[in-house]
Design an enzyme around this catalytic site. Structure first.
Site, PDB file in Angstrom:
ATOM      1  N   CYS A   1       0.715  -1.554  -0.186  1.00 24.60           N
ATOM      2  CA  CYS A   1       0.136   0.170   0.453  1.00 24.60           C
ATOM      3  C   CYS A   1       0.968   1.351  -0.111  1.00 24.60           C
ATOM      4  O   CYS A   1       1.361   1.635  -0.653  1.00 24.60           O
ATOM      5  CB  CYS A   1      -0.759  -0.420   1.108  1.00 24.60           C
ATOM      6  SG  CYS A   1      -2.085   0.883   1.336  1.00 24.60           S
TER       7      CYS A   1
ATOM      8  N   HIS B   1      -3.797  -5.753  -0.051  1.00 27.81           N
ATOM      9  CA  HIS B   1      -3.630  -5.840   1.419  1.00 27.81           C
ATOM     10  C   HIS B   1      -3.271  -7.933   1.335  1.00 27.81           C
ATOM     11  O   HIS B   1      -4.416  -8.207   1.253  1.00 27.81           O
ATOM     12  CB  HIS B   1      -4.846  -5.360   1.635  1.00 27.81           C
ATOM     13  CG  HIS B   1      -5.084  -4.102   2.299  1.00 27.81           C
ATOM     14  ND1 HIS B   1      -4.367  -3.452   3.546  1.00 27.81           N
ATOM     15  CD2 HIS B   1      -4.329  -2.476   1.496  1.00 27.81           C
ATOM     16  CE1 HIS B   1      -4.008  -1.672   3.726  1.00 27.81           C
ATOM     17  NE2 HIS B   1      -3.989  -1.286   2.429  1.00 27.81           N
TER      18      HIS B   1
ATOM     19  N   GLU C   1      -2.934  -9.096   3.918  1.00 27.90           N
ATOM     20  CA  GLU C   1      -3.154  -9.462   5.100  1.00 27.90           C
ATOM     21  C   GLU C   1      -4.986  -9.037   5.352  1.00 27.90           C
ATOM     22  O   GLU C   1      -5.140  -9.395   6.537  1.00 27.90           O
ATOM     23  CB  GLU C   1      -2.610  -8.836   6.282  1.00 27.90           C
ATOM     24  CG  GLU C   1      -3.580  -6.811   6.332  1.00 27.90           C
ATOM     25  CD  GLU C   1      -3.426  -6.352   5.361  1.00 27.90           C
ATOM     26  OE1 GLU C   1      -4.914  -5.913   5.590  1.00 27.90           O
ATOM     27  OE2 GLU C   1      -3.041  -6.300   4.417  1.00 27.90           O
TER      28      GLU C   1
END
Length: 382
Positions: free
Chosen positions: A275, A359, A361
Site C-alpha cells: 500500500c 493488502h 493480510e
C-alpha cells in the site's frame, strides 16, 4: 385522523459542488470535513473504520447491511476509528453475532465518529466515480438544525489529501514489539514463540493484521515510527524491513521515508512493502506517484501477477498509485489491476526488494495473497 408530524432529518452530507443529502444521524454528534470515498466490501465495516489508511476520509459503504454483526475489540485494526465518518443506505441493523460486544452506533458515539444513514449510496457512488473523490462536510444534529450554506463553505475549504503527510499523524509514537499471530479457531489469537527472523516494520499507519501475518510467517516484529531514520532501523540489526500501509500523499511522506529506504537498500537487506509502503518504495527507486480519480477501496479487486499469469482477488484501499510509466530501468512491474491496468506491484531486479499495492493480510477478505509474507520470509532465509 391527524397525520403525525414529519420527522426532521438529523444528519446532512454536503458536497463541495453544492449537492445536499439528508438522512438519519447515528454515532457521535458534530461535524467533520474530509474527502469522500466509497468501499464495496460486503464484510469488515469495523476493520475499515479502524484502518489508518482512511485518515482524512469519510467512507460510503455500498453494501446496505452495516451494523449486522456489531463490533468487538478483537476486530479493531488500531486503537480507535481513523476514518472521519460513515455513510450508509439503511439505519444500522441490530447486531446478530456471537462475537458481538457492542452496537455499531454506540461504538461510533463513544469513539467520536459521525455517521449518516438513509442516503442513496448508489447515487453518491456514481457521483464519486464520475467527478472523482469530492470534498464533503458531514453533520449530525439530533434537533435537525443545519446551516447548509456554511457546510458547503466548509467542504470547499477542505485542503484535500494532495500534498498532505498523514502518516506522521497515525504512526506509533515509539517503538514496540509484536508477537500476536493470525486469528484461528478455536483459540483466537496465539503468540509467536519460535520466530526465525528479526523484522523491523515501519509504521506509516499499520493495521494489526499485517503485523499478525508477519508473526505467523515466523517473524519477531519490532514496529518503529514513520519518521525513523536508516540508522534507527539498522540499529535493530534486522534480517529484513517491512514498509506498512498508511494514508495521505506518498510524495509528502516520501520527504523523510525515501532517504530511510535508500539507506536500508544500500545494506542489501530484504524489503517488503504494501500500500503506502509500496508507493514509498516506488519513490525510493526513482518512480513517481499520482492521485487517482476515485481510488480503489474494496475486497474483490482482481490483480494479475504478470510473471505467472495468476489472478488474485485482493483487498484494496488507496487513492494514490505508482505511475508505471515512470519505473526506471532495473525495476520490474510484477502486478497490475485488472479493473484499470494501474500498477499493483514492483520488484528490484536481482535483489530481494519488492512491494504490492493491495493488502495481502485482508481480514476479513480474500487470502489469495498471503504467499507474499512467506516469500518475504523465504528471502530472509536465503
Amino acid at each position: 385522523m391527524a397525520h403525525s408530524p414529519q420527522k426532521r432529518p438529523t444528519a446532512c452530507l454536503v458536497l463541495a459542488d453544492g449537492s445536499v443529502f439528508y438522512g438519519k444521524g447515528f454515532g457521535a454528534t458534530g461535524q467533520v470535513t474530509a474527502e469522500l470515498c466509497f468501499n464495496t466490501a460486503m464484510t469488515g465495516y469495523q476493520e475499515i473504520m479502524t484502518d489508518p489508511s482512511y485518515a482524512g476520509q469519510v467512507v460510503t459503504f455500498t453494501f446496505p447491511h452495516i451494523g449486522n454483526v456489531g463490533v468487538n475489540p478483537e476486530d479493531d485494526e488500531t486503537a480507535d476509528p481513523v476514518a472521519e465518518g460513515m455513510v450508509v443506505k439503511w439505519d444500522p441493523t441490530e447486531p446478530s453475532n456471537w462475537r458481538s460486544a457492542e452496537r455499531l452506533s454506540d461504538w461510533l458515539a463513544r469513539r467520536g465518529r459521525v455517521a449518516i444513514g438513509g442516503v442513496d449510496t448508489r447515487r453518491l457512488t456514481r457521483a464519486i466515480r464520475q467527478q472523482g473523490a469530492p470534498h464533503v462536510a458531514l453533520a449530525h444534529d439530533p434537533d435537525g438544525n443545519f446551516d447548509v450554506g456554511a457546510l458547503i463553505s466548509h467542504a470547499r475549504g477542505f485542503a484535500g489529501l494532495e500534498g498532505m503527510d498523514l502518516a506522521k499523524r497515525v504512526s506509533c509514537a515509539q517503538s514496540y514489539r509484536w508477537d500476536e499471530m493470525r486469528w484461528a479457531w478455536p483459540d483466537g489469537y496465539s503468540r509467536q514463540k519460535e520466530a526465525r527472523h528479526k523484522v523491523v516494520a515501519v509504521d506509516y499507519g499499520a493495521k494489526r493484521n499485517i503485523l499478525r501475518c508477519l508473526a505467523s510467517a515466523g517473524c519477531e516484529v519490532t514496529v518503529m515510527p514513520a519518521t525513523s531514520t536508516a540508522e534507527d532501523v539498522l540499529a535493530q540489526n534486522p534480517d529484513g524491513v517491512f514498509l506498512s500501509n498508511g494514508p495521505g500523499d506518498p510524495a509528502a511522506t516520501g520527504e523523510y521515508a525515501v532517504p530511510m529506504i535508500q539507506g536500508v537498500m544500500d545494506k542489501g537487506l530484504p524489503i517488503f512493502g504494501i500500500c503506502l509502503g509500496h508507493q514509498m518504495l516506488g519513490l525510493a527507486l526513482g518512480a513517481k506517484t499520482v492521485k487517482m480519480n476515485h481510488g480503489h477501496h474494496g475486497a474483490n479487486h482482481p490483480v494479475q501477477e504478470l510473471e505467472t499469469g495468476k489472478v488474485e482477488i485482493t483487498s484494496m484501499n488507496h487513492g494514490f498509485a505508482v505511475d508505471s510509466q515512470t519505473l526506471p530501468k532495473g525495476v520490474t512491474e510484477t502486478h497490475v489491476s485488472l479493473f484499470d491496468g494501474s500498477n499493483c506491484g514492483i520488484r528490484l531486479d536481482g535483489r530481494p526488494v519488492f512491494s504490492v499495492q493491495h493488502h495481502p493480510e485482508a481480514s476479513p477478505g480474500p487470502q489469495d495473497s498471503f504467499y507474499l509474507f512467506e516469500r518475504f520470509a523465504a528471502s530472509m532465509d536465503r
